[in-house]
Write a protein that holds these residues in place. Structure first.
Motif, PDB file in Angstrom:
ATOM      1  N   VAL A  43      38.122  40.045  55.300  1.00 54.11           N
ATOM      2  CA  VAL A  43      39.519  39.714  55.580  1.00 54.11           C
ATOM      3  C   VAL A  43      40.322  40.284  54.415  1.00 54.11           C
ATOM      4  O   VAL A  43      40.064  39.939  53.259  1.00 54.11           O
ATOM      5  N   LYS A  44      41.265  41.180  54.722  1.00 46.05           N
ATOM      6  CA  LYS A  44      42.047  41.852  53.684  1.00 46.05           C
ATOM      7  C   LYS A  44      43.491  41.379  53.699  1.00 46.05           C
ATOM      8  O   LYS A  44      43.998  40.918  54.710  1.00 46.05           O
ATOM      9  N   ALA A  45      44.144  41.532  52.564  1.00 48.61           N
ATOM     10  CA  ALA A  45      45.553  41.151  52.446  1.00 48.61           C
ATOM     11  C   ALA A  45      46.413  42.095  53.279  1.00 48.61           C
ATOM     12  O   ALA A  45      46.322  43.313  53.119  1.00 48.61           O
ATOM     13  N   PRO A  46      47.252  41.553  54.174  1.00 47.27           N
ATOM     14  CA  PRO A  46      48.114  42.399  54.994  1.00 47.27           C
ATOM     15  C   PRO A  46      49.367  42.881  54.270  1.00 47.27           C
ATOM     16  O   PRO A  46      50.103  43.719  54.776  1.00 47.27           O
ATOM     17  N   MET A  47      49.619  42.314  53.091  1.00 43.33           N
ATOM     18  CA  MET A  47      50.786  42.695  52.288  1.00 43.33           C
ATOM     19  C   MET A  47      50.565  42.201  50.863  1.00 43.33           C
ATOM     20  O   MET A  47      49.642  41.423  50.615  1.00 43.33           O
ATOM     21  N   ALA A 104      46.078  34.239  42.827  1.00 40.21           N
ATOM     22  CA  ALA A 104      46.135  35.591  42.277  1.00 40.21           C
ATOM     23  C   ALA A 104      47.150  36.439  43.032  1.00 40.21           C
ATOM     24  O   ALA A 104      47.379  36.249  44.228  1.00 40.21           O
ATOM     25  N   LEU A 105      47.743  37.379  42.329  1.00 32.93           N
ATOM     26  CA  LEU A 105      48.614  38.355  42.960  1.00 32.93           C
ATOM     27  C   LEU A 105      47.720  39.425  43.567  1.00 32.93           C
ATOM     28  O   LEU A 105      46.906  40.035  42.868  1.00 32.93           O
ATOM     29  N   VAL A 106      47.835  39.626  44.873  1.00 31.29           N
ATOM     30  CA  VAL A 106      47.006  40.609  45.560  1.00 31.29           C
ATOM     31  C   VAL A 106      47.894  41.692  46.151  1.00 31.29           C
ATOM     32  O   VAL A 106      49.081  41.478  46.381  1.00 31.29           O
ATOM     33  N   GLY A 107      47.310  42.842  46.380  1.00 39.04           N
ATOM     34  CA  GLY A 107      48.031  43.957  46.978  1.00 39.04           C
ATOM     35  C   GLY A 107      47.578  44.197  48.399  1.00 39.04           C
ATOM     36  O   GLY A 107      46.571  43.645  48.857  1.00 39.04           O
ATOM     37  N   PHE A 108      48.294  45.032  49.100  1.00 40.13           N
ATOM     38  CA  PHE A 108      47.964  45.381  50.473  1.00 40.13           C
ATOM     39  C   PHE A 108      46.542  45.916  50.538  1.00 40.13           C
ATOM     40  O   PHE A 108      46.160  46.798  49.782  1.00 40.13           O
TER      41      PHE A 108
END
Length: 119
Positions: A43-47, A104-108
């Motif tokens: 599952v990945k960050a969409p934004m 945590a701050l995540v990226g796309f």
């Protein structure tokens, strides 16, 4: 308040990530090693935004891993300011690993969860 940006098009991709005060990166694109012998989905960050495992307004105890999920289950959130984007599992299986730290701050495209798919 945005510390990163990613734009993808068929002819290319642009990713801008701002370094933290101590010089550390706020986002990464590294791959996560997988154990051999089982199929999994990520599952990945969409934004870009702050990763939340539970809804911030929920006072329930966090759900432990591993746990069974269906493809429509909400497994977490990515927040930008006061806006929360729910993260759906996307696959039925067993949610086995958390790949990013809560808050945590995540990226796309950053990996957030691993789901072991049924064989």
């Amino acid at each position: 308040g945005v510390d990163g940006l990613e734009i993808s098009r068929p002819d290319g991709q642009l990713r801008i990530v701002v370094a933290g005060k101590d010089g550390t990166r706020l986002s990464s694109t590294g791959t996560t090693p997988r154990a051999p012998g089982f199929a999994s989905a990520i599952v990945k960050a969409p934004m870009a935004g702050h990763f939340c495992v539970e809804h911030p307004a929920t006072y329930a105890a966090p759900q432990n891993l591993p746990r069974s999920v269906s493809d429509a289950d909400i497994v977490g959130f990515v927040g930008v300011g006061h806006i929360l984007l729910p993260l759906r599992a996307g696959h039925s299986g067993v949610l086995t690993r958390l790949l990013a730290e809560p808050g945590a701050l995540v990226g796309f495209g950053d990996p957030l969860f691993e789901i072991e798919l049924p064989s």
